[in-house]
Design a protein around this motif. Sequence first.
Motif, short mmCIF file in Angstrom:
data_model
loop_
_atom_site.label_atom_id
_atom_site.label_comp_id
_atom_site.label_asym_id
_atom_site.label_seq_id
_atom_site.Cartn_x
_atom_site.Cartn_y
_atom_site.Cartn_z
N ASP A 284 0.86 -1.18 0.00
CA ASP A 284 0.00 0.00 0.00
C ASP A 284 0.90 1.23 0.00
OD1 ASP A 284 -1.74 2.08 0.46
OD2 ASP A 284 -2.67 1.21 2.25
N SER A 285 1.15 1.79 -1.18
CA SER A 285 2.11 2.89 -1.30
C SER A 285 1.66 4.13 -0.53
CB SER A 285 2.33 3.25 -2.77
OG SER A 285 1.11 3.63 -3.39
N VAL A 286 0.37 4.44 -0.60
CA VAL A 286 -0.14 5.62 0.11
C VAL A 286 -0.11 5.38 1.62
CG1 VAL A 286 -2.13 7.11 0.49
CG2 VAL A 286 -1.54 6.39 -1.83
N GLY A 287 -0.58 4.20 2.03
CA GLY A 287 -0.60 3.89 3.46
C GLY A 287 0.80 3.87 4.06
N TYR A 288 1.76 3.33 3.30
CA TYR A 288 3.14 3.27 3.80
C TYR A 288 3.72 4.68 3.90
CZ TYR A 288 8.03 1.94 4.25
OH TYR A 288 9.32 1.80 4.70
N TYR A 289 3.50 5.49 2.88
CA TYR A 289 4.00 6.87 2.92
C TYR A 289 3.34 7.63 4.07
CZ TYR A 289 4.73 11.74 1.55
OH TYR A 289 5.05 13.07 1.55
N ARG A 290 2.06 7.38 4.28
CA ARG A 290 1.34 8.05 5.37
C ARG A 290 1.95 7.69 6.72
NH1 ARG A 290 -4.36 7.67 3.87
NH2 ARG A 290 -3.83 9.64 2.83
N LEU A 291 2.34 6.43 6.88
CA LEU A 291 2.97 6.01 8.13
C LEU A 291 4.34 6.67 8.30
CD1 LEU A 291 2.86 4.26 10.67
CD2 LEU A 291 3.85 2.38 9.32
N LEU A 292 5.07 6.81 7.20
CA LEU A 292 6.36 7.51 7.25
C LEU A 292 6.18 8.95 7.72
CD1 LEU A 292 7.97 6.27 3.90
CD2 LEU A 292 8.80 5.72 6.20
N VAL A 293 5.19 9.63 7.17
CA VAL A 293 4.94 11.02 7.55
C VAL A 293 4.54 11.11 9.02
CG1 VAL A 293 3.41 13.00 7.20
CG2 VAL A 293 4.36 11.79 5.23
N LYS A 294 3.64 10.26 9.43
CA LYS A 294 3.19 10.26 10.83
C LYS A 294 4.37 10.02 11.78
CE LYS A 294 0.16 7.69 14.00
NZ LYS A 294 -0.77 6.54 14.12
N THR A 295 5.24 9.10 11.40
CA THR A 295 6.40 8.79 12.24
C THR A 295 7.39 9.95 12.25
OG1 THR A 295 6.11 6.46 11.64
CG2 THR A 295 8.19 7.07 12.68
N MET A 323 14.11 7.19 3.62
CA MET A 323 12.99 6.45 3.05
C MET A 323 11.83 7.38 2.71
SD MET A 323 11.98 3.47 2.04
CE MET A 323 12.98 2.23 2.89
N LEU A 324 11.58 8.37 3.56
CA LEU A 324 10.51 9.33 3.30
C LEU A 324 10.76 10.07 1.98
CD1 LEU A 324 7.95 10.78 4.26
CD2 LEU A 324 9.40 12.30 5.62
N LYS A 325 11.99 10.47 1.77
CA LYS A 325 12.34 11.15 0.53
C LYS A 325 12.19 10.21 -0.67
CE LYS A 325 16.12 13.60 -1.77
NZ LYS A 325 17.50 14.14 -1.63
N ALA A 326 12.67 8.98 -0.52
CA ALA A 326 12.61 8.02 -1.62
C ALA A 326 11.17 7.73 -2.03
CB ALA A 326 13.32 6.73 -1.22
N LYS A 327 10.29 7.55 -1.05
CA LYS A 327 8.90 7.22 -1.37
C LYS A 327 8.13 8.43 -1.89
CE LYS A 327 9.38 2.95 -0.53
NZ LYS A 327 9.42 2.02 -1.68
N ALA A 328 8.46 9.62 -1.40
CA ALA A 328 7.84 10.82 -1.94
C ALA A 328 8.17 10.97 -3.42
CB ALA A 328 8.31 12.05 -1.17
N LEU A 329 9.42 10.69 -3.75
CA LEU A 329 9.87 10.78 -5.14
C LEU A 329 9.25 9.67 -5.99
CD1 LEU A 329 11.77 12.23 -7.14
CD2 LEU A 329 13.57 10.66 -6.43
N GLN A 330 9.29 8.45 -5.47
CA GLN A 330 8.83 7.31 -6.25
C GLN A 330 7.33 7.34 -6.54
OE1 GLN A 330 9.52 3.58 -4.25
NE2 GLN A 330 8.41 2.37 -5.78
N HIS A 331 6.54 7.59 -5.52
CA HIS A 331 5.09 7.41 -5.65
C HIS A 331 4.33 8.67 -6.06
CE1 HIS A 331 5.68 3.46 -4.15
NE2 HIS A 331 5.95 3.82 -2.92
N PHE A 332 4.95 9.84 -5.88
CA PHE A 332 4.17 11.06 -6.11
C PHE A 332 4.87 12.06 -7.04
CE2 PHE A 332 3.35 9.39 -1.81
CZ PHE A 332 2.07 8.90 -2.04
N ILE A 333 6.11 12.40 -6.74
CA ILE A 333 6.78 13.43 -7.55
C ILE A 333 7.06 12.94 -8.97
CG2 ILE A 333 8.89 14.80 -7.78
CD1 ILE A 333 8.95 14.97 -4.72
N THR A 334 7.61 11.74 -9.09
CA THR A 334 7.92 11.22 -10.42
C THR A 334 6.67 11.10 -11.29
OG1 THR A 334 9.90 10.06 -9.65
CG2 THR A 334 8.91 9.29 -11.71
N PRO A 335 5.56 10.55 -10.78
CA PRO A 335 4.36 10.46 -11.62
C PRO A 335 3.84 11.82 -12.09
CG PRO A 335 4.16 8.97 -9.76
CD PRO A 335 5.38 9.79 -9.51
N ILE A 336 3.81 12.83 -11.22
CA ILE A 336 3.27 14.12 -11.66
C ILE A 336 4.27 14.88 -12.52
CG2 ILE A 336 1.66 14.29 -9.72
CD1 ILE A 336 3.51 16.20 -8.33
#
Length: 741
Positions: A284-295, A323-336
């Motif tokens: 769950d890419s969004v759920g995992y990123y959300r947990l990273l942000v919360k943490t 990891m927060l940076k990597a997932k922000a780039l992978q799941h959100f920044i790169t697609p847009i």
Amino acid sequence: MKKFYLIICLLVMAVSRLFAANSDTIRIPISRQYFHDKIAQEQNVCDRSDGKLDKSLHVSQNAEINLQVSDAVFRRISAAAMRVEANPLIEKNNDKIRYLSYIENLLKQFRINWRRRDFNPLDFPALMTHFEQAMELQVAGSSLLPLIRDLPYIQARILVDIFQDSQSPNAELSNSVYLKYCALYPDKILQTIRPYIREPFADSLVVAACRFDPVQLYTYAQSVSSPEGKLIHRNSDPMVMAVASLSQTPNALLYFPFLDDLLSGKQSIEQIRKLVGNGEKGYDSVGYYRLLVKTEIEYFRRLTQNPADTPVAMFGANGLREMLKAKALQHFITPINTLHDVNNLNVRMKAIDPLTAQEIYYMMVMGENDIYTSSYKHSFNRMLQKMGPNPRADSLLMSVHADFFKKFIKMAANYNKLDSFLKCMPPASSEVLMKAFVANLHKTGNLEDATDVADSYSSITDKKLLNSILDYVKQNEQVCIDENNQRGAVIYGLLKTIFLSADSAGKVDLTATLGISSIYEVYPRELQDDSGRIVQQVFFYGDEDGKMYFPGFLRSFSPKEWRVNLQKEWVEIRSLKGNVWIFANRPLDNDANLDDSAQVHLNKHIEDLGLQPSVVVHRGHSYWLPRTINRMPENSRIVVLGSCGGYKNLSQIIDVSPDAHIISTKEIGAGEINRPILNYLNQSMLSGKSIVWKDMWQSLGKVFAREPSKSLRESWEDYIPPYRNLGAIFIRAYNKKMESL
């Protein structure tokens, strides 16, 4: 004081002579005179350590301490040698030689460890006392272990090294020294424990290592078959077991950022596994990123509380922020970013639809060097929308405990969104925020925050806000002056001057005011070498972009003006008139590291020709820039980045080339813009005219104003000429100022 010290030195020398006279009464056999001479030679070597051969060691500003150290090195050492000769318990010739060698070795150990800064020379009198005690124990056939146990690590290590053949079991002495070492350097336990794995204390040392640095233990635990790995996995301590178990969990790196919470029980592997799945299926890419942000929000709160509490695995390789940076780039920044040509925003920005305002905030700050201008602006707008009909920007910052707020403000200013952001909070809150943005710039370990403030100022258009920032800078400067804080006064004073220069009404000439070389133009003589040549080096990289833009780069050189000579690994381009030489490595396959080899070989070729490039061009993404900086020649006068600058990169460039004129961009560079910039520079160099940056920017601005592509027009607006690169100007001015103080 000098007279007193001279008297002391004379006393030491007198005592030494007196002792030498007395030593004549002890007959030294010729078979052992050589070993006494070796001791004397070591004394002389030690004597020279302070630069003078005068039977006196100057190791501090305290004359009494110097006397004690000198006395130990000369009189007490010589006395110990004589006691060996006179001691009836040391009967055999070989035994006396062995004890004389101990004394010589003591001086060697003292000298070597002093030079390495492992041993404080002020402690030599105490070491000498313990050495004498060890000698007595050795002669009596007693164990050295009780003595060694009571000594500090460095003294214990030196004595055990000297008395390797003592009556005490070597293992016991070695273990005692090693335990002292581990107590002093817990971060070195796992690196050094292999010889001690079978010792009873090995398990407790693993626990200590885990308490000190669980991240390091995790790394060693991954290798189950290694001696260290086996030692870790047999441990019964709950914390060690948790880290060891995590190291063997499938997709362990996805769990690692939460190590602190896993150890404390706030989270469990089972809870995280629901988001991770097997890494692909069930992820769950969004759920995992959300947990990273919360943490991250919670960890940063702990980090800023008093006293500070640094969570495990928040920083460093594979840590939370990485990891927060990597997932922000992978799941959100790169697609847009990839969909930047799509006009339908619902399609383009779909990837960030599920994100909250907090999550978009972190996505933007983590993607500072990668997010496109249009991607940032649309994300910013979405962030405000997510905050509801009456967004409160100050509430957003409070909810993340102001984490990365300076970086966020810098980016908002660069993308002309700061005014919009500040309007989403009461005026009093915006005042507090901007004061905090400018505050404490002198209290950090580097110039990054100050450089961010300088960069931000150049991007702000709101006059009232500019005046407020300038006022805050002036206030901080005065506070630093009142507190006699030289570094702070310099930082804020320079920012004040630079900001005044940015206002055309201020009429401040930075070149004259700051005492730095011109930031407004480059004269031909500054670019030419002794033979009148202007040498330019272009760094290409063998990724898809490099391969795509290299042919266009070659086509930009008209055969009427240039001669292009293609080599196996590079291309040489020379002007038919004028004296301009351009070298560019070919963008050979990056996966095979061929582009790297080409750059190395080209640098060697340029060096063999006796050439020194004065113009450096980076044609690649920002992640390639450190390699270009490492290989760029010293004292380059023009540096075209073609990618994001950033404090670290700007600082490194200025370290290599203090007077460099730097052209950079706020976002990823565009080949369609880099090419006209280079063409303008090359034509200026061919003509032999000075390069006036304002004229150049005005000319190119007219060209891009007619550009039909909106994204290209936006990209041009993000390019920064040298005279507006306030961050680079600030670093140059700061370095210059500090040199003069």
